[in-house]
Enzyme design. Structure first.
Site, PDB file in Angstrom:
ATOM      1  N   LYS A  83       0.854  -1.192   0.000  1.00 27.14           N
ATOM      2  CA  LYS A  83       0.000   0.000   0.000  1.00 27.14           C
ATOM      3  C   LYS A  83       0.890   1.242   0.000  1.00 27.14           C
ATOM      4  CE  LYS A  83      -4.262   1.021   2.559  1.00 27.14           C
ATOM      5  NZ  LYS A  83      -4.881   0.793   3.885  1.00 27.14           N
TER       6      LYS A  83
HETATM    7  O1  G3P Z   1      -9.513   1.877   4.804  1.00 33.15           O
HETATM    8  C1  G3P Z   1      -9.028   3.067   5.299  1.00 33.15           C
HETATM    9  C2  G3P Z   1      -9.489   3.223   6.687  1.00 33.15           C
HETATM   10  O2  G3P Z   1      -8.714   2.481   7.564  1.00 33.15           O
HETATM   11  C3  G3P Z   1      -9.637   4.606   7.124  1.00 33.15           C
HETATM   12  O3  G3P Z   1     -10.816   4.627   7.784  1.00 33.15           O
HETATM   13  O4  G3P Z   1     -12.468   5.459   9.365  1.00 33.15           O
HETATM   14  O5  G3P Z   1     -10.037   6.051   9.649  1.00 33.15           O
HETATM   15  O6  G3P Z   1     -11.369   7.060   7.821  1.00 33.15           O
HETATM   16  P1  G3P Z   1     -11.187   5.877   8.695  1.00 33.15           P
END
Ligand code: G3P
Length: 217
Positions: A83
């Site tokens: 990634k």
């Molecule tokens: O897949 C990306 C994720 O881990 C981010 O999620 O909820 O931190 O915006 P969030």
């Protein structure tokens, strides 16, 4: 739509995998921190649980350093997807790492133009962050729809991996638009099973069943 599990919690991954709900896993530095585990060890364990792609994120900011980190992460297992962030350096790293036969997930995508560049750089997955766009009063799902149209217009192979998913509604909306994959935390995937009419209906059936005085076992 394939489901990836957005966590480095191996127990949660194993539970969903047994049910066929874990077609892959995504991690990031914040999720590694939350796990409290060493990135190489926990990623190796995750790769032994799920057969599908497991995203492990580089933390370098220069292309050469990202490439070196990506090569090291890719050695963990055959199902690693490296990634990289959607920066110019990340796109350079994407091009090199995919050229060497690795899966690459380009993350932190917030615009259709960024997604177009990732596809041109040969990304295996593009990760548009739905929830974080919603957080700033934009519409994350509009971005998924725009990327779907652009990729379909030109036949790009890059798979749309809807990320930063915060609710069960996000999952069905991403599926309706045609995201190839959605990655969500385990609690969001489990919440997809919930419906108040299911609970109410079950309650009624169980009450009537008790009145019959019967047993099945
Ligand atoms: O897949 C990306 C994720 O881990 C981010 O999620 O909820 O931190 O915006 P969030």
């Amino acid at each position: 739509m394939r489901f990836f599990v957005d966590t480095a919690d191996v127990e949660a991954i194993a539970e969903l995998n047994e049910l066929g709900m874990a077609d892959g896993v995504t991690t990031n530095p914040s999720l590694i921190l939350k796990s409290g585990r060493d990135i190489l060890e926990v990623t190796k364990e995750i790769c032994s649980i799920v057969a599908g792609p497991v995203s492990a994120e580089v933390v370098a900011v220069e292309a050469d350093d990202m490439i070196a980190e990506g090569r090291k992460l890719a050695k963990i297992a055959d199902n690693i997807a490296v990634k990289v962030p959607l920066t110019w350096a990340g796109l350079k790293a994407c091009k090199v790492l995919t050229g060497e036969g690795n899966m690459v997930n380009v993350t932190l995508c917030f615009s259709a133009n960024q997604a177009l560049l990732a596809a041109k750089a040969g990304a295996t997955f593009i990760s548009p962050f739905i929830g974080r766009l919603d957080d700033i009063n934009m519409d994350g799902m509009d971005l998924i729809a725009d990327i779907r149209q652009i990729y379909d217009n030109y036949g790009f192979d890059t798979q749309i991996l809807a990320a930063s998913i915060r609710s069960a509604n996000h999952m069905s909306q991403a599926a309706l638009i045609g995201a190839d994959v959605a990655t969500a935390p385990p609690n969001v995937i489990k919440a997809m099973a919930n419906h108040p009419l299911t609970d109410k209906g079950l309650d009624g059936f169980l009450k009537d069943w008790a009145k019959t005085g019967q047993k099945i076992l």
